[in-house]
Enzyme design. Structure first.
Site: not given
Length: 409
Positions: A181, A176-178
């Site tokens: 980003g 999710g973070d990737a």
């Protein structure tokens, strides 16, 4: 054994984003992924860290902060007490000459610090401001804490990941973070283009972790709206095409195989000596194969199970069938393709075994202005003198150090 290309950091290296200063107050993965993309292409990313440093510094393996070293290469670090009015004023001073400003506080925190977007845009009307949060700057969940794990569940990903007879499976990496980003880096460049073009001014990018994760799940909602059927967990199988699965070889290896077109399926059948399956009513067309996927997997899997990993790959590669090995980190370090493409490279690092740190090459690959390796991930406050001395003057920097506002090196 294949050896990774050994690269040296070159502080004189220049990329396509040379001259673009990014003031980065973000923490953890999403913001650092965003600014890593920019830094890898020449942006001057100034990480504004608290006295304890970015949380990534504490994520260590064997005493080495591998997450920090890989996500924060090419960046610079200053260390400020942002709870102080003087520290907040330093951030406003840095924003004055920046192109982008990135933060990942919970909604409302930036405003409480006197750094609201309206304030920053009044100082620098062309500033691109990226606000990273779990659930967005508005809506009923704006004040809830949000890590990638939660959005991986909320977006519908975990519900379809795993096997039907077991629990939903969250990804074992920062998915999710990737995604946030990467979406954020694209959004920042779109907004920068607008600021430099006809729009002529900066703007605020409201980047939740949730919405990029939901976006990459397309078209699951539309498909459900049409069918009314919940997408099942199917392990490594696909609900769209067959055969597609992970199959085990005789020596305990694993391969992933996908024959997602009719032509590839027919090539697969011929390659295993079963050309008659092309006209078999169970396997003639993709809907037939999906309806008889257990039987199909037994045939394909049985062929693979009788051969070693090397034999399987060689056989299907020769036949032109789309197959590949399931790789682990140890395999990637010794893989010829990975090394020759410089998808992984090795850079000098005294803390690493053998003195070399493996890390990803620059992504994406540009022919005219390729990514750079300018500097290793910085020490906490390593660039205080360089950045703050130039922005505030040496005398002001000395006073801030004495007052405990500027910390670190």
């Amino acid at each position: 054994m294949t050896e990774l290309a050994r690269k040296s950091f070159d502080p004189e290296a220049r990329g396509a984003l040379e001259g673009v200063r990014v003031v980065d107050l973000s923490r953890l993965v999403a913001g650092n992924m965003l600014t890593k993309v920019l830094a890898d292409h020449g942006a001057e990313v100034v990480k504004v860290e608290p006295p304890e440093g970015d949380t990534l510094r504490a994520w260590k393996v064997g005493g080495v902060a591998t997450a920090w070293k890989t996500w924060c290469r090419n960046k610079k670090s200053i260390c400020l007490d942002l709870k102080s009015a003087a520290g907040q004023q330093v951030v406003r001073d840095l924003a004055r000459d920046a192109a982008m400003f990135v933060e990942s506080f919970r909604p409302g925190v930036l405003e409480a610090m006197g750094l609201a977007p309206e304030t920053l845009l009044a100082i620098n009307p062309r500033l691109v401001i990226v606000r990273v949060s779990g659930w967005g700057q508005d809506g009923p969940y704006r004040h809830k804490p949000g890590f990638g794990t939660l959005v991986e569940g909320y977006s519908g990903f975990a519900a379809v990941n795993g096997f039907a007879d077991r629990e939903p499976v969250l990804p074992p990496m920062f998915m999710g973070d990737a995604y946030a980003g990467l979406y954020g880096a694209a959004a920042a460049m779109i907004a920068l283009r607008a600021a430099e073009g006809g729009y002529g001014r900066g703007q605020v990018i409201d980047l939740s972790l949730f919405e990029p994760m939901l976006a990459v799940m397309e078209p699951q909602v539309a498909s459900y709206r049409v069918s009314g059927v919940r997408k099942p967990r199917t392990g490594s199988r696909s609900t769209n095409t067959a055969p597609r699965n992970a199959y085990r070889t005789s020596d305990g290896g694993w391969v992933c195989l996908s024959a997602s077109t009719q032509g590839m399926t027919e090539k697969l059948f011929r390659s295993i000596g079963r050309a008659e399956l092309i006209d078999d009513p169970r396997f003639r067309a993709n809907p037939d194969r999906l309806a008889h996927v257990e039987e199909l997997d037994a045939i394909v899997g049985g062929f693979i199970a009788a051969r070693t990993l090397a034999e399987t790959l060689e056989h299907f590669d020769r036949a032109g069938v789309t197959i590949g090995p399931v790789m682990e980190a140890a395999d990637l370090l010794e893989d010829r393709y990975v090394a020759e493409r410089e998808a992984l490279v090795a850079v000098p690092d005294a803390e690493m075994p053998g003195g070399w740190l493996p890390m990803h090459g620059a992504v994406p690959r540009l022919s005219g202005t390729p990514g750079i390796l300018a500097r290793p991930a910085p020490g906490l406050g390593e660039h205080n003198a360089e950045i703050l001395g130039a922005a505030l003057g040496e005398a002001a920097l000395a006073r801030l150090r004495e007052a405990g506002v500027v910390r670190g090196a």
